[in-house]
Design a protein around this motif. Structure first.
Motif, mmCIF file in Angstrom:
data_model
loop_
_atom_site.group_PDB
_atom_site.id
_atom_site.type_symbol
_atom_site.label_atom_id
_atom_site.label_comp_id
_atom_site.label_asym_id
_atom_site.label_seq_id
_atom_site.Cartn_x
_atom_site.Cartn_y
_atom_site.Cartn_z
ATOM 1 N N GLY A 194 -11.580 10.734 20.838
ATOM 2 C CA GLY A 194 -11.332 11.633 19.720
ATOM 3 C C GLY A 194 -11.060 10.888 18.419
ATOM 4 O O GLY A 194 -10.327 11.374 17.566
ATOM 5 N N GLN A 195 -11.653 9.716 18.280
ATOM 6 C CA GLN A 195 -11.455 8.906 17.081
ATOM 7 C C GLN A 195 -12.784 8.725 16.353
ATOM 8 O O GLN A 195 -13.846 8.892 16.946
ATOM 9 C CB GLN A 195 -10.914 7.516 17.454
ATOM 10 C CG GLN A 195 -9.564 7.530 18.126
ATOM 11 C CD GLN A 195 -9.125 6.148 18.575
ATOM 12 O OE1 GLN A 195 -9.947 5.254 18.757
ATOM 13 N NE2 GLN A 195 -7.839 5.975 18.770
ATOM 14 N N ASN A 196 -12.679 8.353 15.085
ATOM 15 C CA ASN A 196 -13.900 7.977 14.386
ATOM 16 C C ASN A 196 -14.129 6.479 14.588
ATOM 17 O O ASN A 196 -13.276 5.769 15.132
ATOM 18 C CB ASN A 196 -13.852 8.366 12.903
ATOM 19 C CG ASN A 196 -12.773 7.637 12.134
ATOM 20 O OD1 ASN A 196 -12.533 6.445 12.318
ATOM 21 N ND2 ASN A 196 -12.112 8.355 11.241
ATOM 22 N N ARG A 197 -15.272 6.007 14.169
ATOM 23 C CA ARG A 197 -15.652 4.609 14.373
ATOM 24 C C ARG A 197 -14.640 3.648 13.745
ATOM 25 O O ARG A 197 -14.232 2.668 14.368
ATOM 26 C CB ARG A 197 -17.043 4.364 13.797
ATOM 27 C CG ARG A 197 -17.537 2.943 14.012
ATOM 28 C CD ARG A 197 -18.854 2.671 13.289
ATOM 29 N NE ARG A 197 -19.845 3.708 13.566
ATOM 30 C CZ ARG A 197 -20.708 4.163 12.672
ATOM 31 N NH1 ARG A 197 -20.719 3.694 11.446
ATOM 32 N NH2 ARG A 197 -21.577 5.091 13.003
ATOM 33 N N SER A 198 -14.225 3.921 12.531
ATOM 34 C CA SER A 198 -13.302 3.014 11.836
ATOM 35 C C SER A 198 -11.974 2.892 12.561
ATOM 36 O O SER A 198 -11.454 1.793 12.774
ATOM 37 C CB SER A 198 -13.059 3.482 10.406
ATOM 38 O OG SER A 198 -14.233 3.376 9.647
ATOM 39 N N VAL A 199 -11.409 4.023 12.944
ATOM 40 C CA VAL A 199 -10.118 4.006 13.651
ATOM 41 C C VAL A 199 -10.256 3.262 14.967
ATOM 42 O O VAL A 199 -9.422 2.426 15.321
ATOM 43 C CB VAL A 199 -9.596 5.444 13.864
ATOM 44 C CG1 VAL A 199 -8.403 5.466 14.807
ATOM 45 C CG2 VAL A 199 -9.247 6.094 12.532
ATOM 46 N N PHE A 200 -11.325 3.563 15.707
ATOM 47 C CA PHE A 200 -11.542 2.903 16.994
ATOM 48 C C PHE A 200 -11.684 1.394 16.827
ATOM 49 O O PHE A 200 -11.057 0.608 17.549
ATOM 50 C CB PHE A 200 -12.799 3.475 17.670
ATOM 51 C CG PHE A 200 -13.095 2.841 18.992
ATOM 52 C CD1 PHE A 200 -12.470 3.282 20.148
ATOM 53 C CD2 PHE A 200 -14.015 1.795 19.098
ATOM 54 C CE1 PHE A 200 -12.745 2.692 21.379
ATOM 55 C CE2 PHE A 200 -14.299 1.209 20.308
ATOM 56 C CZ PHE A 200 -13.658 1.659 21.459
ATOM 57 N N MET A 201 -12.487 0.971 15.862
ATOM 58 C CA MET A 201 -12.726 -0.463 15.662
ATOM 59 C C MET A 201 -11.473 -1.178 15.187
ATOM 60 O O MET A 201 -11.156 -2.279 15.667
ATOM 61 C CB MET A 201 -13.877 -0.677 14.680
ATOM 62 C CG MET A 201 -15.221 -0.276 15.263
ATOM 63 S SD MET A 201 -16.579 -0.468 14.106
ATOM 64 C CE MET A 201 -16.611 -2.229 13.901
ATOM 65 N N LEU A 202 -10.739 -0.583 14.267
ATOM 66 C CA LEU A 202 -9.512 -1.226 13.783
ATOM 67 C C LEU A 202 -8.473 -1.326 14.887
ATOM 68 O O LEU A 202 -7.821 -2.356 15.043
ATOM 69 C CB LEU A 202 -8.946 -0.466 12.589
ATOM 70 C CG LEU A 202 -9.681 -0.693 11.278
ATOM 71 C CD1 LEU A 202 -9.144 0.244 10.204
ATOM 72 C CD2 LEU A 202 -9.557 -2.137 10.834
ATOM 73 N N ASP A 203 -8.318 -0.271 15.671
ATOM 74 C CA ASP A 203 -7.348 -0.302 16.760
ATOM 75 C C ASP A 203 -7.741 -1.337 17.802
ATOM 76 O O ASP A 203 -6.904 -2.105 18.280
ATOM 77 C CB ASP A 203 -7.227 1.085 17.392
ATOM 78 C CG ASP A 203 -6.051 1.186 18.337
ATOM 79 O OD1 ASP A 203 -4.946 0.749 17.955
ATOM 80 O OD2 ASP A 203 -6.237 1.693 19.460
ATOM 81 N N SER A 204 -9.026 -1.380 18.162
ATOM 82 C CA SER A 204 -9.506 -2.356 19.146
ATOM 83 C C SER A 204 -9.325 -3.782 18.640
ATOM 84 O O SER A 204 -8.869 -4.661 19.382
ATOM 85 C CB SER A 204 -10.978 -2.108 19.459
ATOM 86 O OG SER A 204 -11.148 -0.834 20.024
ATOM 87 N N ALA A 205 -9.658 -4.022 17.390
ATOM 88 C CA ALA A 205 -9.525 -5.364 16.813
ATOM 89 C C ALA A 205 -8.054 -5.768 16.714
ATOM 90 O O ALA A 205 -7.689 -6.915 16.979
ATOM 91 C CB ALA A 205 -10.190 -5.421 15.442
ATOM 92 N N ARG A 206 -7.191 -4.811 16.342
ATOM 93 C CA ARG A 206 -5.764 -5.118 16.240
ATOM 94 C C ARG A 206 -5.183 -5.491 17.599
ATOM 95 O O ARG A 206 -4.455 -6.475 17.731
ATOM 96 C CB ARG A 206 -4.998 -3.924 15.659
ATOM 97 C CG ARG A 206 -3.495 -4.183 15.493
ATOM 98 C CD ARG A 206 -2.741 -2.911 15.153
ATOM 99 N NE ARG A 206 -2.977 -1.823 16.089
ATOM 100 C CZ ARG A 206 -2.370 -1.710 17.280
ATOM 101 N NH1 ARG A 206 -1.518 -2.619 17.686
ATOM 102 N NH2 ARG A 206 -2.635 -0.686 18.067
ATOM 103 N N LEU A 207 -5.527 -4.717 18.631
ATOM 104 C CA LEU A 207 -5.027 -5.018 19.978
ATOM 105 C C LEU A 207 -5.505 -6.390 20.445
ATOM 106 O O LEU A 207 -4.732 -7.167 21.027
ATOM 107 C CB LEU A 207 -5.478 -3.931 20.963
ATOM 108 C CG LEU A 207 -4.795 -2.586 20.814
ATOM 109 C CD1 LEU A 207 -5.480 -1.544 21.684
ATOM 110 C CD2 LEU A 207 -3.323 -2.685 21.148
ATOM 111 N N ARG A 208 -6.758 -6.711 20.204
ATOM 112 C CA ARG A 208 -7.302 -8.016 20.605
ATOM 113 C C ARG A 208 -6.619 -9.140 19.842
ATOM 114 O O ARG A 208 -6.285 -10.175 20.409
ATOM 115 C CB ARG A 208 -8.817 -8.034 20.375
ATOM 116 C CG ARG A 208 -9.471 -9.344 20.708
ATOM 117 C CD ARG A 208 -9.458 -9.615 22.206
ATOM 118 N NE ARG A 208 -10.244 -10.812 22.447
ATOM 119 C CZ ARG A 208 -9.820 -11.835 23.170
ATOM 120 N NH1 ARG A 208 -8.659 -11.790 23.766
ATOM 121 N NH2 ARG A 208 -10.577 -12.887 23.321
#
Length: 100
Positions: free
Chosen positions: A39-53
Motif C-alpha cells: 500500500g505504498q508508492n514507489r518513493s516511499v517503498f524505495m526510501l524505506d528499503s534503502a534506509r533499512l539496508r
C-alpha cells in the motif's frame, strides 16, 4: 542569513532532498508491484528499503576494541555461554501471548 535564505532552507528541510535513480523497466515494475502490495508508492517503498539496508550495513560495522585478556574472556563466553536459569526456563516454556 537573510529571511529569504532561512525560508528556503526551512522549505528544503521540510520537503527533503531529491535523489535521482535510473533503473530498467523490469526493476521499476518489480519495485512498483512490491510497493503496491504494501500500500505504498514507489518513493516511499524505495526510501524505506534503502534506509533499512543502510541501517543494517552501518550496524554491521560495529568495532570492538579489546585488549588480549578481554578478547580471551569474550572468546570464553562464546565457547561456554552461561547456563540457563530457572527463570529463563520458565519464560521459554510459557506460551506466547498470541498463543493463549
Amino acid at each position: 542569513m537573510t529571511a529569504t535564505a532561512v525560508a528556503h532552507r526551512d522549505d528544503a528541510d521540510r520537503r527533503g532532498v531529491t535523489i535521482n535513480l535510473r533503473a530498467s523497466a523490469q526493476v521499476r515494475d518489480l519495485i512498483d508491484r512490491a510497493a503496491a502490495l504494501l500500500g505504498q508508492n514507489r518513493s516511499v517503498f524505495m526510501l524505506d528499503s534503502a534506509r533499512l539496508r543502510a541501517e543494517d550495513v552501518l550496524l554491521d560495522q560495529k568495532l570492538f576494541s579489546l585488549d588480549d585478556k578481554q578478547y580471551q574472556d569474550f572468546l570464553d563466553l562464546l565457547d561456554e555461554p552461561p547456563k540457563p536459569t530457572e527463570e529463563l526456563r520458565k519464560f521459554l516454556s510459557a506460551k506466547a501471548p498470541w498463543e493463549k
